[in-house]
Design a protein around this motif. Structure first.
Motif, mmCIF file in Angstrom:
data_model
loop_
_atom_site.group_PDB
_atom_site.id
_atom_site.type_symbol
_atom_site.label_atom_id
_atom_site.label_comp_id
_atom_site.label_asym_id
_atom_site.label_seq_id
_atom_site.Cartn_x
_atom_site.Cartn_y
_atom_site.Cartn_z
ATOM 1 N N MET A 106 1.017 -1.149 0.072
ATOM 2 C CA MET A 106 0.002 -0.028 0.172
ATOM 3 C C MET A 106 0.949 1.307 0.154
ATOM 4 S SD MET A 106 -2.814 1.684 0.083
ATOM 5 C CE MET A 106 -4.283 1.001 0.516
ATOM 6 N N GLN A 107 1.812 1.268 0.830
ATOM 7 C CA GLN A 107 2.618 2.402 1.055
ATOM 8 C C GLN A 107 3.429 2.933 -0.341
ATOM 9 O OE1 GLN A 107 5.448 2.434 4.145
ATOM 10 N NE2 GLN A 107 6.579 0.653 3.401
ATOM 11 N N VAL A 108 3.703 1.733 -1.282
ATOM 12 C CA VAL A 108 4.501 1.879 -2.615
ATOM 13 C C VAL A 108 3.406 2.224 -3.525
ATOM 14 C CG1 VAL A 108 5.783 0.974 -4.424
ATOM 15 C CG2 VAL A 108 6.163 0.293 -1.703
ATOM 16 N N VAL A 109 2.297 1.778 -3.458
ATOM 17 C CA VAL A 109 1.414 2.353 -4.577
ATOM 18 C C VAL A 109 0.813 3.580 -4.086
ATOM 19 C CG1 VAL A 109 -1.281 2.025 -4.795
ATOM 20 C CG2 VAL A 109 0.082 -0.070 -4.744
ATOM 21 N N ALA A 110 0.847 4.199 -2.827
ATOM 22 C CA ALA A 110 0.611 5.400 -2.436
ATOM 23 C C ALA A 110 1.539 6.346 -3.286
ATOM 24 C CB ALA A 110 0.455 5.592 -0.831
ATOM 25 N N ILE A 233 -6.946 6.015 -1.192
ATOM 26 C CA ILE A 233 -6.689 4.902 -1.822
ATOM 27 C C ILE A 233 -6.715 3.644 -1.076
ATOM 28 C CG2 ILE A 233 -4.621 3.701 -2.905
ATOM 29 C CD1 ILE A 233 -3.010 6.131 -2.750
ATOM 30 N N VAL A 234 -7.767 2.873 -1.675
ATOM 31 C CA VAL A 234 -8.336 1.874 -1.103
ATOM 32 C C VAL A 234 -7.972 0.469 -1.511
ATOM 33 C CG1 VAL A 234 -10.498 0.571 -0.655
ATOM 34 C CG2 VAL A 234 -10.553 2.978 -0.414
ATOM 35 N N ASN A 235 -7.405 -0.418 -0.708
ATOM 36 C CA ASN A 235 -7.364 -1.811 -1.170
ATOM 37 C C ASN A 235 -8.575 -2.504 -1.162
ATOM 38 O OD1 ASN A 235 -6.450 -4.529 -1.506
ATOM 39 N ND2 ASN A 235 -4.440 -4.296 -0.569
ATOM 40 N N HIS A 236 -9.271 -2.994 -2.227
ATOM 41 C CA HIS A 236 -10.397 -3.493 -1.935
ATOM 42 C C HIS A 236 -10.479 -5.103 -1.595
ATOM 43 C CE1 HIS A 236 -12.838 -0.325 -3.949
ATOM 44 N NE2 HIS A 236 -11.790 0.118 -4.645
ATOM 45 N N ARG A 237 -9.366 -5.886 -1.582
ATOM 46 C CA ARG A 237 -9.248 -7.197 -1.093
ATOM 47 C C ARG A 237 -8.752 -7.072 0.416
ATOM 48 N NH1 ARG A 237 -5.679 -11.067 0.297
ATOM 49 N NH2 ARG A 237 -3.810 -9.823 -0.015
ATOM 50 N N THR A 238 -7.834 -6.246 1.092
ATOM 51 C CA THR A 238 -7.774 -6.292 2.399
ATOM 52 C C THR A 238 -8.494 -5.432 3.278
ATOM 53 O OG1 THR A 238 -6.114 -4.974 2.122
ATOM 54 C CG2 THR A 238 -5.583 -6.977 1.606
ATOM 55 N N GLY A 239 -8.926 -4.400 2.690
ATOM 56 C CA GLY A 239 -9.694 -3.196 3.154
ATOM 57 C C GLY A 239 -8.768 -2.121 3.868
ATOM 58 N N ASP A 240 -7.444 -2.358 3.534
ATOM 59 C CA ASP A 240 -6.267 -1.410 3.895
ATOM 60 C C ASP A 240 -6.756 -0.086 3.214
ATOM 61 O OD1 ASP A 240 -5.042 -3.298 5.375
ATOM 62 O OD2 ASP A 240 -3.780 -3.863 3.776
ATOM 63 N N LYS A 241 -6.428 1.083 3.848
ATOM 64 C CA LYS A 241 -6.763 2.444 3.062
ATOM 65 C C LYS A 241 -5.582 3.551 3.451
ATOM 66 C CE LYS A 241 -10.858 4.333 3.486
ATOM 67 N NZ LYS A 241 -12.100 4.818 3.933
ATOM 68 N N CYS A 242 -5.406 4.256 2.359
ATOM 69 C CA CYS A 242 -4.537 5.116 2.607
ATOM 70 C C CYS A 242 -4.985 6.533 2.257
ATOM 71 C CB CYS A 242 -3.238 5.160 1.819
ATOM 72 S SG CYS A 242 -1.833 6.271 1.863
ATOM 73 N N VAL A 243 -4.875 7.556 3.385
ATOM 74 C CA VAL A 243 -5.528 8.928 3.167
ATOM 75 C C VAL A 243 -4.452 10.000 3.078
ATOM 76 C CG1 VAL A 243 -7.089 10.717 4.322
ATOM 77 C CG2 VAL A 243 -7.682 8.023 4.487
ATOM 78 N N LEU A 244 -4.184 10.335 1.925
ATOM 79 C CA LEU A 244 -3.277 11.420 1.807
ATOM 80 C C LEU A 244 -3.829 12.925 1.478
ATOM 81 C CD1 LEU A 244 -1.237 9.527 -0.977
ATOM 82 C CD2 LEU A 244 -0.680 9.897 1.313
ATOM 83 N N LYS A 258 3.074 20.248 0.187
ATOM 84 C CA LYS A 258 3.215 19.221 1.087
ATOM 85 C C LYS A 258 2.023 18.176 0.947
ATOM 86 C CE LYS A 258 5.793 21.102 4.998
ATOM 87 N NZ LYS A 258 5.846 21.502 6.226
ATOM 88 N N VAL A 259 2.620 16.918 1.082
ATOM 89 C CA VAL A 259 1.661 15.750 1.241
ATOM 90 C C VAL A 259 1.723 15.115 2.412
ATOM 91 C CG1 VAL A 259 0.781 13.619 0.027
ATOM 92 C CG2 VAL A 259 1.709 15.400 -1.236
ATOM 93 N N GLU A 260 0.812 14.804 3.353
ATOM 94 C CA GLU A 260 0.862 14.265 4.402
ATOM 95 C C GLU A 260 -0.614 13.175 4.582
ATOM 96 O OE1 GLU A 260 1.276 16.855 7.831
ATOM 97 O OE2 GLU A 260 3.286 17.399 7.309
ATOM 98 N N GLY A 261 -0.378 12.078 5.243
ATOM 99 C CA GLY A 261 -1.355 11.198 5.355
ATOM 100 C C GLY A 261 -0.929 9.915 6.157
ATOM 101 N N MET A 274 2.641 8.637 6.170
ATOM 102 C CA MET A 274 3.338 9.242 4.902
ATOM 103 C C MET A 274 3.561 10.828 5.046
ATOM 104 S SD MET A 274 2.011 6.437 2.210
ATOM 105 C CE MET A 274 3.338 6.822 1.144
ATOM 106 N N TYR A 275 4.563 11.024 4.416
ATOM 107 C CA TYR A 275 4.839 12.703 4.249
ATOM 108 C C TYR A 275 5.980 12.862 3.305
ATOM 109 C CZ TYR A 275 9.169 11.759 6.880
ATOM 110 O OH TYR A 275 10.514 11.597 7.270
ATOM 111 N N GLY A 276 5.924 14.135 2.747
ATOM 112 C CA GLY A 276 6.846 14.579 1.630
ATOM 113 C C GLY A 276 6.436 15.740 0.710
ATOM 114 N N LYS A 277 6.802 15.613 -0.139
ATOM 115 C CA LYS A 277 6.111 16.781 -1.298
ATOM 116 C C LYS A 277 6.057 16.034 -2.768
ATOM 117 C CE LYS A 277 8.231 21.116 0.881
ATOM 118 N NZ LYS A 277 9.293 22.179 0.449
#
Length: 454
Positions: A106-110, A233-244, A258-261, A274-277
């Motif tokens: 997930m973090q690499v997909v994000a 970003i939603v992983n529809h199989r596992t239910g994991d979610k990334c909010v950026l 800036k991007v944070e999440g 997660m953080y960065g630009k």
């Protein structure tokens, strides 16, 4: 994963100029080795003698898709080619495919989702509106993928794309309806549409929508871009979610780019921060480490009140671009997920193109006979602009637009509906929403009954 080195290979991307022989020999030959071009045929056409205000002053608050703009405000790429720039950091998808843990994936997909919009930095030229039925294909054997896109609707303008791994590892697809509005000093772009990334080995599908984009100082001053909004970003199989959270510039410019999440699992437990630009890089770190760092930073007092006041001295100047902080403060224990590929030294003279973008309209001998006749590379107005001939580009743009209008009148007269060739409206199986889905068959190269749009 708690070391910067763990994802350090994510920096490589397309930095290497070495490439194997690719489809259509889309490269120039140098010492017997095929290499893609490193510059455009001509430098960027000057816009100094043109006023966008004369065109837009009656359009405040309006949607701009039907407004004809002089070609000088364009860049020599179609919007379909601009979409293909999502693929510049495809190595991140390959990295995600190789990871066994869903949170790591997930973090690499994000990071890939952020990287996909990074090329917009300083890209203030407008891509050409695709003609109805226009297509673009991109095959990169060295990067292990191929892509096909098609303009499936003209009003509203909708572009559909489908990319796939040559080794059947992933599929990446979506459709975009870019809504543009003029607000007096800025143009805001809302890229409506859902991105879907499928990691076939893991039987996972991720979906998200891109952030809003705003170009400031349309009338006067230096043009500059910010992106803002929440991306889920939603992983529809596992239910994991990334909010950026793509942060807006803010009053003092401290949040610019800036991007944070965070990433949370299906039980809503926060697993990574997660953080960065979006213009530079993205990192991830353990939430406890992040919280401890923020507490210590707060205790140290951070930025002084006097400095904040000094930064605010120009806050009343509308849309003035803040001074950009070029680095991201790295929290100890963070993992580097992605870093942007450096642009060529002459990028400013080449419409601020990345090295990747410079290659997208390249047309080498032998390529033309293999391309679909509706491919963007064969558009005479874009080709003329790339070659620095603004008069020919303008006249060809007008001719093509009139040809498209005449074809629409003929279809209306005969009560005919336009039929898309490579995509059909259907239901996205992961979101349940309507989406333009690839029907297959393009790379079989059965190009009979191709419309004559140029």
């Amino acid at each position: 994963m708690n070391s910067e080195e763990e994802f350090f290979d994510a920096e490589t991307g397309l930095e290497s100029d070495d490439s194997c022989e690719v489809s259509f020999k889309d490269a120039t030959q140098e010492n017997g080795v095929w290499e893609r071009r490193k510059k455009l045929p001509a430098e960027m056409i000057s816009r100094n003698n043109f006023s966008v205000w004369n065109i837009l002053k009656k359009c405040i608050g309006m949607e701009l898709s039907k407004i004809a703009m002089p070609v000088v405000f364009n860049e020599p790429l179609s919007f379909l080619q601009r979409i293909s720039e999502y693929m510049e950091h495809t190595h991140l998808i390959h990295k995600a495919c190789s990871l066994s843990d869903s949170i790591d994936r997930m973090q690499v997909v994000a990071a890939f989702a952020v990287s996909a919009v990074a090329s917009q930095w300083e890209r203030t030229g407008k891509p050409f509106n695709p003609l109805l039925g226009e297509t673009y294909e991109l095959t990169r054997e060295d990067e292990g993928y191929r892509l096909i896109s098609e303009q499936v609707s003209h009003h509203p303008p909708i572009s559909a794309f489908h990319a796939e791994s040559l080794k059947k590892e992933f599929e990446f697809h979506g459709s975009i309806y870019p809504k543009l509005k003029f607000w007096g000093k800025s143009v805001e772009a809302e890229p409506k549409g859902t991105m879907t990334l499928e990691l076939l080995k893991h039987k996972e599908a991720y979906t998200w929508t891109n952030p809003m984009c705003c170009v400031h100082n349309i009338i006067l001053g230096k043009l500059w871009i910010e992106q803002y909004g929440t991306v889920e970003i939603v992983n529809h199989r596992t239910g994991d979610k990334c909010v950026l959270n793509f942060k807006p510039c803010g009053m003092f410019g401290k949040e610019l780019h800036k991007v944070e999440g965070h990433i949370q699992d299906k039980s809503k437990k926060k697993r990574r921060v997660m953080y960065g630009k979006w213009t530079e890089c993205m990192y991830s770190v353990d939430p406890k480490v992040y919280d401890a760092y923020k507490k210590s930073e707060k205790k140290s007092g951070g930025e002084s009140k006097k400095l904040r006041q000094e930064r605010s001295c120009e806050a009343e100047e509308a849309d003035e671009m803040p001074e950009v902080q070029e680095t991201v403060t790295v929290i100890p224990g963070s993992a580097l997920l992605w870093r942007i590929t450096s642009r060529p030294a002459h990028s400013a003279q080449m419409y601020n193109f990345t090295s990747f973008a410079i290659t997208l309209n390249e047309l080498e001998p032998g390529m033309e006979r293999l391309l679909l006749p509706t491919d963007c590379r064969l558009r005479p107005d874009i080709r003329a602009m790339e070659n620095g001939d603004i008069d020919l580009a303008s006249s060809e743009k007008e001719r093509l637009e009139e040809k498209q209008r005449a074809a629409r009148r003929e279809r209306s007269k005969d009560e005919e509906e336009w039929s898309t060739r490579w995509f059909q409206m259907g239901t996205n199986p992961h979101t349940g929403a309507e989406d333009w889905l690839y029907t297959g068959g393009y790379f079989d190269r059965n190009f009979t009954d191709c419309p004559n749009i140029y």
